[in-house]
Design a protein around this motif. Structure first.
Motif, PDB file in Angstrom:
ATOM      1  N   TYR A 304      10.108   2.339   4.610  1.00 47.12           N
ATOM      2  CA  TYR A 304       9.783   2.644   3.213  1.00 47.12           C
ATOM      3  C   TYR A 304       8.328   3.007   2.963  1.00 47.12           C
ATOM      4  O   TYR A 304       7.980   3.398   1.856  1.00 47.12           O
ATOM      5  N   GLY A 305       7.466   2.837   3.934  1.00 49.39           N
ATOM      6  CA  GLY A 305       6.103   3.283   3.762  1.00 49.39           C
ATOM      7  C   GLY A 305       5.130   2.189   3.398  1.00 49.39           C
ATOM      8  O   GLY A 305       5.467   1.008   3.270  1.00 49.39           O
ATOM      9  N   LEU A 306       3.877   2.607   3.201  1.00 48.07           N
ATOM     10  CA  LEU A 306       2.769   1.668   3.020  1.00 48.07           C
ATOM     11  C   LEU A 306       2.883   0.883   1.723  1.00 48.07           C
ATOM     12  O   LEU A 306       2.647  -0.334   1.709  1.00 48.07           O
ATOM     13  N   ALA A 307       3.217   1.540   0.629  1.00 46.76           N
ATOM     14  CA  ALA A 307       3.258   0.843  -0.656  1.00 46.76           C
ATOM     15  C   ALA A 307       4.263  -0.303  -0.637  1.00 46.76           C
ATOM     16  O   ALA A 307       3.974  -1.416  -1.098  1.00 46.76           O
ATOM     17  N   ALA A 308       5.442  -0.044  -0.101  1.00 44.50           N
ATOM     18  CA  ALA A 308       6.464  -1.095  -0.031  1.00 44.50           C
ATOM     19  C   ALA A 308       6.043  -2.213   0.911  1.00 44.50           C
ATOM     20  O   ALA A 308       6.269  -3.403   0.628  1.00 44.50           O
ATOM     21  N   ALA A 309       5.405  -1.850   2.045  1.00 49.32           N
ATOM     22  CA  ALA A 309       4.988  -2.872   3.001  1.00 49.32           C
ATOM     23  C   ALA A 309       3.884  -3.751   2.417  1.00 49.32           C
ATOM     24  O   ALA A 309       3.880  -4.975   2.605  1.00 49.32           O
ATOM     25  N   VAL A 310       2.935  -3.156   1.694  1.00 49.46           N
ATOM     26  CA  VAL A 310       1.872  -3.942   1.071  1.00 49.46           C
ATOM     27  C   VAL A 310       2.451  -4.850  -0.012  1.00 49.46           C
ATOM     28  O   VAL A 310       2.045  -6.004  -0.154  1.00 49.46           O
ATOM     29  N   THR A 311       3.406  -4.337  -0.773  1.00 44.99           N
ATOM     30  CA  THR A 311       4.055  -5.175  -1.791  1.00 44.99           C
ATOM     31  C   THR A 311       4.763  -6.357  -1.148  1.00 44.99           C
ATOM     32  O   THR A 311       4.706  -7.493  -1.650  1.00 44.99           O
ATOM     33  N   ASP A 312       5.415  -6.117  -0.021  1.00 44.40           N
ATOM     34  CA  ASP A 312       6.088  -7.205   0.697  1.00 44.40           C
ATOM     35  C   ASP A 312       5.085  -8.230   1.199  1.00 44.40           C
ATOM     36  O   ASP A 312       5.320  -9.446   1.099  1.00 44.40           O
ATOM     37  N   ALA A 313       3.952  -7.763   1.748  1.00 43.93           N
ATOM     38  CA  ALA A 313       2.917  -8.687   2.213  1.00 43.93           C
ATOM     39  C   ALA A 313       2.331  -9.482   1.054  1.00 43.93           C
ATOM     40  O   ALA A 313       2.027 -10.678   1.197  1.00 43.93           O
ATOM     41  N   ALA A 314       2.178  -8.846  -0.106  1.00 46.83           N
ATOM     42  CA  ALA A 314       1.654  -9.551  -1.269  1.00 46.83           C
ATOM     43  C   ALA A 314       2.625 -10.621  -1.750  1.00 46.83           C
ATOM     44  O   ALA A 314       2.204 -11.711  -2.181  1.00 46.83           O
ATOM     45  N   ASP A 315       3.916 -10.339  -1.690  1.00 46.54           N
ATOM     46  CA  ASP A 315       4.911 -11.335  -2.099  1.00 46.54           C
ATOM     47  C   ASP A 315       4.884 -12.560  -1.196  1.00 46.54           C
ATOM     48  O   ASP A 315       5.212 -13.674  -1.634  1.00 46.54           O
ATOM     49  N   ARG A 316       4.527 -12.373   0.066  1.00 45.55           N
ATOM     50  CA  ARG A 316       4.492 -13.494   1.005  1.00 45.55           C
ATOM     51  C   ARG A 316       3.145 -14.200   1.029  1.00 45.55           C
ATOM     52  O   ARG A 316       2.966 -15.178   1.754  1.00 45.55           O
ATOM     53  N   SER A 317       2.184 -13.722   0.254  1.00 40.91           N
ATOM     54  CA  SER A 317       0.854 -14.318   0.252  1.00 40.91           C
ATOM     55  C   SER A 317       0.853 -15.645  -0.513  1.00 40.91           C
ATOM     56  O   SER A 317       1.566 -15.817  -1.510  1.00 40.91           O
ATOM     57  N   ALA A 318       0.035 -16.603  -0.056  1.00 38.88           N
ATOM     58  CA  ALA A 318      -0.077 -17.893  -0.738  1.00 38.88           C
ATOM     59  C   ALA A 318      -0.824 -17.762  -2.057  1.00 38.88           C
ATOM     60  O   ALA A 318      -0.673 -18.605  -2.945  1.00 38.88           O
ATOM     61  N   ALA A 328       2.102   9.457  -3.297  1.00 41.17           N
ATOM     62  CA  ALA A 328       3.194  10.371  -3.618  1.00 41.17           C
ATOM     63  C   ALA A 328       4.116  10.621  -2.435  1.00 41.17           C
ATOM     64  O   ALA A 328       5.227  11.106  -2.608  1.00 41.17           O
ATOM     65  N   GLY A 329       3.699  10.319  -1.240  1.00 41.39           N
ATOM     66  CA  GLY A 329       4.519  10.582  -0.063  1.00 41.39           C
ATOM     67  C   GLY A 329       4.090   9.706   1.091  1.00 41.39           C
ATOM     68  O   GLY A 329       3.205   8.850   0.962  1.00 41.39           O
ATOM     69  N   ARG A 330       4.706   9.903   2.223  1.00 42.40           N
ATOM     70  CA  ARG A 330       4.375   9.143   3.417  1.00 42.40           C
ATOM     71  C   ARG A 330       3.099   9.668   4.050  1.00 42.40           C
ATOM     72  O   ARG A 330       2.741  10.831   3.898  1.00 42.40           O
ATOM     73  N   LEU A 331       2.413   8.790   4.765  1.00 45.34           N
ATOM     74  CA  LEU A 331       1.199   9.134   5.491  1.00 45.34           C
ATOM     75  C   LEU A 331       1.466   9.029   6.985  1.00 45.34           C
ATOM     76  O   LEU A 331       2.489   8.469   7.405  1.00 45.34           O
ATOM     77  N   PRO A 332       0.584   9.570   7.831  1.00 42.15           N
ATOM     78  CA  PRO A 332       0.769   9.412   9.278  1.00 42.15           C
ATOM     79  C   PRO A 332       0.940   7.952   9.673  1.00 42.15           C
ATOM     80  O   PRO A 332       0.343   7.056   9.072  1.00 42.15           O
ATOM     81  N   GLU A 333       1.760   7.713  10.690  1.00 41.47           N
ATOM     82  CA  GLU A 333       2.108   6.348  11.073  1.00 41.47           C
ATOM     83  C   GLU A 333       0.880   5.516  11.419  1.00 41.47           C
ATOM     84  O   GLU A 333       0.786   4.344  11.039  1.00 41.47           O
ATOM     85  N   ALA A 334      -0.065   6.118  12.158  1.00 38.60           N
ATOM     86  CA  ALA A 334      -1.259   5.363  12.549  1.00 38.60           C
ATOM     87  C   ALA A 334      -2.074   4.971  11.339  1.00 38.60           C
ATOM     88  O   ALA A 334      -2.642   3.867  11.282  1.00 38.60           O
ATOM     89  N   VAL A 335      -2.151   5.836  10.338  1.00 41.41           N
ATOM     90  CA  VAL A 335      -2.908   5.536   9.124  1.00 41.41           C
ATOM     91  C   VAL A 335      -2.226   4.420   8.339  1.00 41.41           C
ATOM     92  O   VAL A 335      -2.880   3.473   7.873  1.00 41.41           O
ATOM     93  N   GLU A 336      -0.904   4.514   8.173  1.00 42.25           N
ATOM     94  CA  GLU A 336      -0.181   3.466   7.454  1.00 42.25           C
ATOM     95  C   GLU A 336      -0.321   2.117   8.157  1.00 42.25           C
ATOM     96  O   GLU A 336      -0.535   1.087   7.500  1.00 42.25           O
ATOM     97  N   ALA A 337      -0.211   2.121   9.491  1.00 45.55           N
ATOM     98  CA  ALA A 337      -0.294   0.859  10.229  1.00 45.55           C
ATOM     99  C   ALA A 337      -1.684   0.247  10.101  1.00 45.55           C
ATOM    100  O   ALA A 337      -1.826  -0.958   9.863  1.00 45.55           O
ATOM    101  N   ALA A 338      -2.730   1.068  10.244  1.00 47.23           N
ATOM    102  CA  ALA A 338      -4.093   0.543  10.141  1.00 47.23           C
ATOM    103  C   ALA A 338      -4.356  -0.033   8.757  1.00 47.23           C
ATOM    104  O   ALA A 338      -4.891  -1.142   8.621  1.00 47.23           O
ATOM    105  N   ALA A 339      -3.976   0.695   7.709  1.00 47.93           N
ATOM    106  CA  ALA A 339      -4.199   0.199   6.347  1.00 47.93           C
ATOM    107  C   ALA A 339      -3.397  -1.068   6.090  1.00 47.93           C
ATOM    108  O   ALA A 339      -3.892  -2.015   5.450  1.00 47.93           O
TER     109      ALA A 339
END
Length: 434
Positions: A304-318, A328-339
């Motif tokens: 689902y991309g960076l936005a969804a992954a960051v939202t998931d990480a935020a939901d699991r944060s203490a 607006a769209g997907r980014l290169p895999e290396a960029v998404e993973a680093a961010a």
């Protein structure tokens, strides 16, 4: 195959029937008025600026003369496309700051600016007269010869006409022979115009194109090698995550189910207690494996991309986290993973060290860069070294051409900013954003 340069076109048998002779003639002819304008403007700026320089009014005119090669070079890069379709790149770099003075300072420090000024002076004093001469002899003379019968019938009243001020034609057979000679000469001159136009374009390319020093080429190769290593690292990590997810995890799931069924079938006693203990251990191992897989490369980031992954990480944060990412769209895999891992490390540090009550993750894709900011209302005083885990992530971001900055004064707040240059794309078959 279509010709991209006049040299390729000259080697083809259909050169005379192609648009290339016309393009070569247009290239040379268009250089004449451009050269005249450049000469007039250079003389006016030089004379007026030199006269008024003692009273300081002429200094801006002299500065404009020094930078006059810039518009001439820009015009030549576009004009050269008539005979050479290969891109002629702009060698100038973008100023670090906005405004006129940073732009002037940057241009004056570049060697390309002075090469372009030299080309402009050469163009104004030498090249355009040669263009005019080549066009006059290569196109004008054959056309005059071809038009001899018309000239004899109109201006010469069928009696006598002077051809190009070279010889006199008094008879119709001589006029016809002059026209035939003009046709043959035109065919030969088309090739000559092509050679001259190609040489002119090559001269412009040598003087105006971006030049890369051996050190620059080495740096470019090293940067490309780093990017390839990052891509290879990401591919290998994805392979490990896939093998763990589809292999070891499935076996642990099967083992947990088998132990659970065996525990239900076993009579009460020591065997049932041992099966229950084994079932709990297998469940803990499965949970640890899932956390390991999540840490290697989360499935939500892949699907689902960076936005969804960051939202998931935020939901699991203490610590409660507000997320606002405009992508607006997907980014290169290396960029998404680093961010993503920068955000995860930052949120982990917020929970462990900041004493914050709330945090936020903001950013989006802006001006060719992914920008992400993580901020908290904690006590501040954070550092990027000292085992925080951000040092390795900063190196990883820098490999992608980005940068990581940490602002954390004593008393807070703490703000971590990540910028990574990238280009969005839409992966095939992806439903991101729908």
């Amino acid at each position: 195959m279509r010709s991209r340069t006049v040299w390729q076109a000259l080697a083809r048998p259909d050169f005379l029937l192609s648009p290339w002779p016309w393009r070569c003639a247009g290239y040379l002819l268009s250089g004449v008025p451009a050269g005249v304008v450049v000469l007039v403007v250079a003389v006016v700026l030089g004379v007026v600026g030199g006269v008024l320089a003692p009273v300081l009014i002429g200094l801006p005119l002299l500065a404009a003369l020094a930078l006059g090669g810039l518009p001439v070079a820009a015009l030549e890069r576009r004009r050269t496309r008539l005979v050479d379709a290969r891109p002629l790149t702009d060698p100038h770099r973008r100023p670090a700051e906005a405004g006129l003075w940073p732009w002037v300072r940057t241009r004056c420090q570049e060697r390309a600016t002075w090469r372009e000024l030299g080309y402009a002076l050469l163009f104004a004093l030498v090249l355009w007269p040669l263009d005019a001469l080549a066009f006059a002899f290569g196109a004008g003379l054959p056309v005059v010869l071809i038009g001899t019968p018309v000239a004899l019938a109109t201006w010469g009243d069928g009696q006598e006409v002077r051809v190009a001020k070279l010889w006199t034609v008094t008879t119709w057979p001589a006029a016809a022979g002059s026209a035939v000679l003009g046709v043959l000469l035109l065919a030969v001159c088309c090739y000559g115009l092509g050679v001259i136009a190609g040489a002119r374009a090559e001269l412009a390319r040598v003087l105006l194109a971006e030049r890369a020093s051996p050190l620059d080429r080495r740096v470019t190769e090293l940067a490309s090698s780093r990017v390839r290593l990052v891509d290879a690292f990401e591919a290998e990590r994805r392979r490990i995550e896939r093998d763990l997810h589809d292999g070891a995890q499935q076996r642990l799931v099967a083992l947990t189910m088998t132990l659970g069924l065996a525990r239900l079938d076993a009579p009460p006693g020591p065997v049932a207690d041992r099966l229950d203990t084994a079932h709990r251990e297998a469940s803990l191992a499965l949970e640890s494996l899932r956390e390991l897989i999540q840490g290697i490369h989360p499935r939500v980031l892949t699907d689902y991309g960076l936005a969804a992954a960051v939202t998931d990480a935020a939901d699991r944060s203490a610590v409660p986290v507000d997320v606002t990412l405009e992508l607006a769209g997907r980014l290169p895999e290396a960029v998404e993973a680093a961010a993503y891992f920068v955000v995860c490390e930052a949120l982990a540090n917020v929970a462990r060290h900041s004493g914050a009550n709330r945090a936020s993750v903001d950013g989006g894709y802006r001006a060719g860069r992914l920008v992400v900011e993580i901020e908290d209302d904690g006590v501040g005083g954070a550092r990027s070294d000292g085992g925080s885990g951000l040092t390795g992530l900063a190196d990883r971001v820098s490999v992608l051409g980005g940068r990581l900055a940490l602002f954390s004064p004593q008393g807070g707040p703490t703000r971590l900013r990540v910028e990574i240059p990238c280009t969005p794309y839409e992966p095939p078959g992806n439903s991101y954003g729908k």
